[in-house]
Design an enzyme around this catalytic site. Structure first.
Site, PDB file in Angstrom:
ATOM      1  N   ASP A 183      18.444 -24.616  -2.445  1.00 27.55           N
ATOM      2  CA  ASP A 183      19.356 -24.782  -1.318  1.00 27.55           C
ATOM      3  C   ASP A 183      18.663 -25.641  -0.273  1.00 27.55           C
ATOM      4  O   ASP A 183      17.427 -25.647  -0.192  1.00 27.55           O
ATOM      5  CB  ASP A 183      19.682 -23.422  -0.687  1.00 27.55           C
ATOM      6  CG  ASP A 183      20.589 -22.580  -1.568  1.00 27.55           C
ATOM      7  OD1 ASP A 183      20.839 -22.989  -2.719  1.00 27.55           O
ATOM      8  OD2 ASP A 183      21.043 -21.524  -1.111  1.00 27.55           O
ATOM      9  N   HIS A 259      14.019 -24.053  -8.415  1.00 31.34           N
ATOM     10  CA  HIS A 259      14.245 -23.985  -9.857  1.00 31.34           C
ATOM     11  C   HIS A 259      14.012 -25.354 -10.498  1.00 31.34           C
ATOM     12  O   HIS A 259      13.875 -26.364  -9.803  1.00 31.34           O
ATOM     13  CB  HIS A 259      15.667 -23.524 -10.141  1.00 31.34           C
ATOM     14  CG  HIS A 259      16.004 -22.188  -9.561  1.00 31.34           C
ATOM     15  ND1 HIS A 259      16.269 -21.082 -10.335  1.00 31.34           N
ATOM     16  CD2 HIS A 259      16.132 -21.770  -8.270  1.00 31.34           C
ATOM     17  CE1 HIS A 259      16.533 -20.051  -9.554  1.00 31.34           C
ATOM     18  NE2 HIS A 259      16.470 -20.448  -8.298  1.00 31.34           N
ATOM     19  N   SER A 369      10.766 -25.033   3.594  1.00 34.11           N
ATOM     20  CA  SER A 369       9.860 -26.171   3.466  1.00 34.11           C
ATOM     21  C   SER A 369      10.618 -27.352   2.867  1.00 34.11           C
ATOM     22  O   SER A 369      11.790 -27.557   3.170  1.00 34.11           O
ATOM     23  CB  SER A 369       8.650 -25.804   2.619  1.00 34.11           C
ATOM     24  OG  SER A 369       7.645 -26.784   2.770  1.00 34.11           O
TER      25      SER A 369
END
Length: 400
Positions: A183, A259, A369
């Site tokens: 995200d 991911h 981050s």
């Protein structure tokens, strides 16, 4: 009168004891010279200390000036965000060398380690809901997407930050070959040109400085370009292909895990210790080569079109970068050599490398981050993105 004088004397004595106690506690910063004492009838009067001197030490000066300047930059970032919301284009204003040096003087690595330890402290059950609710309200966290919505379930802040999502809320795109690994917010994307990559529009960093020296051919599954070519050309292994990049910023309220963005094989890990400056869009617009200054973990390998890399960039309070299949990786160490990096080959240790499937869990941050993708693809690859847009893990980045 005698009773009044006694009470006054007792009060002065208590004040003297409190004054001495404060002086002892503050002895690191203040040097307390002897005070003068006068007597008036039976009352003892104390004057203010003479020649009181404040001891300034370099560390305190650096923390005070650096911290104050960091606060000022936060305020400037807030103003820029407000301008962006109004649709006003913000001109690029790069930091000077002394501004970068001043920012680096803030002990962000030490603060990040302290924050990491604080995150591990188990909270009392009664305190969990108020603490997490404040965080949710501040950063706009959507707990309805969490696999466990009950805030009492998370024993500490670290567990809350690393919360898992319900499988159905992030479906992985099956049509396109490259998806968003996390995200976040799209800072920039496009083709890599002249060995320079844009971290935001108009602000670039060196491709070679970011990835480090070329990895040996033995650790890659594809042929290497002639050494006479530029660093960018050496990464492109197939004729007709181009090098592309995409920068995704994870805010503190975003899902903190990342991911695999495609089906690929990870052959090498390179860890760059470094600073832990903020990587929010305002700072990325202000400091040139910000991602090259900060600590980062570069994973390189190959996919069906050639070279592929994913880099997890650390930031303030995000010294902890975890890669699930790499137990030897330790980030935010107390000491490091400037410009150094640590290499680890999954080819020499595993022969075949680490195969990753699209959407598979890859790693996590301790807080928000940045993820940087740099990969090779055919010339007809097109991004389906807009700079500044929000994106979620599993959504397509582009198409062929």
């Amino acid at each position: 009168m005698a009773a009044a004088a006694a009470r006054s004397s007792l009060l002065c004595s208590c004040n003297l004891l409190v004054h001495k106690n404060l002086c002892v506690r503050a002895g690191v910063l203040w040097q307390q010279p002897p005070s003068r004492t006068f007597f008036s009838d039976r009352k003892k009067l104390h004057t203010a200390p003479v020649g009181q001197v404040f001891r300034l030490r370099p560390f305190h000066v650096l923390v005070a000036t650096g911290g104050g300047y960091a606060g000022y930059r936060k305020y400037e970032d807030y103003k820029l965000e407000q301008l962006e919301k109004r649709g006003i284009e913000v001109p690029v204003k790069l930091a000077s060398e002394w501004e970068v040096a001043l920012y680096k003087s803030v002990p962000t690595r030490l603060l990040s380690r302290a924050w990491g330890r604080l995150n591990q402290v188990e909270l009392p059950t009664w305190l969990r809901k108020p603490v997490y609710s404040l965080y949710i309200w501040t950063f706009g966290v959507n707990m309805k997407e969490a696999a466990v919505e009950d805030l009492h379930h998370y024993r500490n802040l670290s567990e809350f930050f690393r919360r898992k999502l319900k499988p159905q809320v992030r479906p992985v795109c099956c049509v396109h070959s490259v998806i968003s690994p996390s995200d976040g917010k799209i800072l920039n994307f496009g083709q890599v040109k002249n060995c320079e990559v844009e971290q935001v529009k108009g602000v670039t960093y060196s491709l070679e400085s970011f990835l480090g020296p070329r990895i040996s051919t033995e650790e890659m599954h594809f042929s290497q370009a002639p050494p006479g070519n530029s660093f960018q050309q050496q990464l492109v292994t197939k004729e007709g292909n181009e090098l592309y990049h995409c920068v995704i910023y994870l805010a503190p309220g975003d899902y903190h895990c990342f991911h695999s963005p495609t089906d690929w094989t990870v052959s090498h890990r390179r860890h760059f210790p470094g600073s832990l400056m903020s990587v929010n869009p305002g700072v990325a617009r202000w400091i040139k080569e910000l991602f090259c200054h900060n600590e980062r973990v570069v994973l390189t390998g190959d996919w069906k079109h050639g070279f592929f890399s994913l880099t997890a960039v650390g930031a303030t309070n995000v010294g902890s970068i975890r890669i699930y299949f790499d137990q030897d990786l330790h980030t935010n160490s107390p000491s490091y050599s400037k410009g150094s990096y640590n290499d680890f080959s999954f080819i020499s240790n595993n022969k075949e490398g680490i195969p990753m499937r699209k959407g598979e869990h890859l790693g996590e941050f301790n807080l928000g981050s940045t993820i940087v993708l740099i990969f090779e693809a055919p010339k007809d690859f097109k991004f389906n993105l807009k700079a500044g847009q929000k994106i979620r893990f599993g959504e397509a980045l582009g198409s062929l």
